[in-house]
Design a protein around this motif. Structure first.
Motif, PDB file in Angstrom:
ATOM      1  N   ALA A  35       0.834  -1.204   0.000  1.00 31.17           N
ATOM      2  CA  ALA A  35       0.000   0.000   0.000  1.00 31.17           C
ATOM      3  C   ALA A  35       0.869   1.255   0.000  1.00 31.17           C
ATOM      4  N   GLY A  36       1.983   1.217   0.735  1.00 30.29           N
ATOM      5  CA  GLY A  36       2.879   2.376   0.779  1.00 30.29           C
ATOM      6  C   GLY A  36       3.539   2.643  -0.557  1.00 30.29           C
ATOM      7  N   GLU A  39       1.052   4.202  -2.843  1.00 31.60           N
ATOM      8  CA  GLU A  39       0.850   5.614  -2.499  1.00 31.60           C
ATOM      9  C   GLU A  39       1.983   6.480  -3.034  1.00 31.60           C
ATOM     10  N   ASP A  40       3.226   5.992  -2.922  1.00 35.87           N
ATOM     11  CA  ASP A  40       4.366   6.765  -3.422  1.00 35.87           C
ATOM     12  C   ASP A  40       4.313   6.906  -4.947  1.00 35.87           C
ATOM     13  N   ALA A  43       1.639   9.308  -5.888  1.00 34.85           N
ATOM     14  CA  ALA A  43       2.080  10.681  -5.614  1.00 34.85           C
ATOM     15  C   ALA A  43       3.001  11.180  -6.718  1.00 34.85           C
ATOM     16  N   ALA A  71      -5.853   9.126  -6.555  1.00 34.63           N
ATOM     17  CA  ALA A  71      -6.496   8.934  -5.258  1.00 34.63           C
ATOM     18  C   ALA A  71      -7.322   7.655  -5.246  1.00 34.63           C
ATOM     19  N   VAL A  74      -4.973   4.634  -4.894  1.00 37.49           N
ATOM     20  CA  VAL A  74      -4.477   4.502  -3.514  1.00 37.49           C
ATOM     21  C   VAL A  74      -5.556   3.902  -2.613  1.00 37.49           C
ATOM     22  N   GLU A  75      -6.787   4.410  -2.742  1.00 35.67           N
ATOM     23  CA  GLU A  75      -7.861   3.885  -1.906  1.00 35.67           C
ATOM     24  C   GLU A  75      -8.146   2.426  -2.236  1.00 35.67           C
ATOM     25  N   GLU A  78      -5.502   0.332  -0.577  1.00 35.43           N
ATOM     26  CA  GLU A  78      -5.737   0.233   0.866  1.00 35.43           C
ATOM     27  C   GLU A  78      -6.851  -0.761   1.165  1.00 35.43           C
TER      28      GLU A  78
END
Length: 230
Positions: A35-36, A39-40, A43, A71, A74-75, A78
């Motif tokens: 997940a990280g 996200e990176d 971004a 977004a 990313v969601e 997660e």
């Protein structure tokens, strides 16, 4: 838009960015993402899109979907990490999108686009006056931003897109977390909602049937002759 092609820092940095992106693409596979890491990477997409959007307004309009899509990715990541059922969430979100379209139309807000971006995000794009009108329907007057507290029928809904986006963002947050509203290059307002927040918004709009159709529609300026679906 005029591109010079002159060598310099931008060219070198852009080359480094594409090399890094290719290395990441060659290394990663679906089983190795966290997940990280998602996200990176999302971004990075958003930052690069923001840089390219500075070229001209047309490029900004083309790239305006990137932050929203990032977004949503990313969601979604997660949710996958938390073991959320993709198929069940997808069906529920699709139903929520349809209900949201109907609820908006019932209040005379027909100049909108509702999209489902994966199972984690529902977006609504409206003209600024209708975004401000939606904020007014969802909010109590005392919780609206001061700039948006206009009660003069000739002035209500005539404010800038930034004011409409701020009012709508505040109104949406009162119905759930993770919601946002931003101004696109087209001067329309795009709002992003989680399915849970979208359901709460539908419930709030449904609880006020026909509120926007009594008398003059709030949020629509003078000279309003009717609206058509996009």
């Amino acid at each position: 838009m005029k591109l010079t092609g002159e060598p310099g820092g931008v060219e070198a940095l852009a080359e480094e960015a594409v090399v890094a992106a290719c290395t990441l693409a060659d290394t990663a596979d679906p089983a190795r993402w966290s997940a990280g890491a998602v996200e990176d990477a999302a971004a990075a997409l958003e930052v690069l899109a923001g840089a390219l959007a500075q070229l001209d307004p047309e490029c900004a309009e083309i790239l305006s979907v990137v932050p929203i899509a990032a977004a949503a990715v990313v969601e979604r990541a997660e949710q996958a990490a938390a073991g959320t059922s993709e198929s069940a969430d997808g069906r529920a979100t699709a139903g929520t999108s349809a209900a949201l379209r109907q609820a908006l139309a019932a209040h005379g807000l027909t100049r909108h686009r509702v999209h489902q971006l994966g199972a984690a995000l529902v977006t609504v794009t409206l003209d600024a006056p209708e975004a401000q009108a939606l904020a007014a329907v969802l909010s109590r007057p005392e919780v609206l931003p001061r700039q948006a507290q206009q009660r003069d029928e000739d002035g209500w809904g005539a404010g800038p897109a930034e004011t409409a986006a701020a009012a709508l963002a505040d109104a949406l947050r009162a119905h759930g977390t993770g919601a946002y509203a931003r101004v696109l290059a087209s001067r329309q307002v795009s709002a992003g909602l989680t399915p849970k927040t979208a359901q709460a918004v539908v419930a709030a709009l449904t609880a006020r049937p026909g509120a926007a159709s009594r008398g003059r529609r709030r949020g629509l300026g003078p000279g309003f002759k009717g609206v058509a679906s996009l």
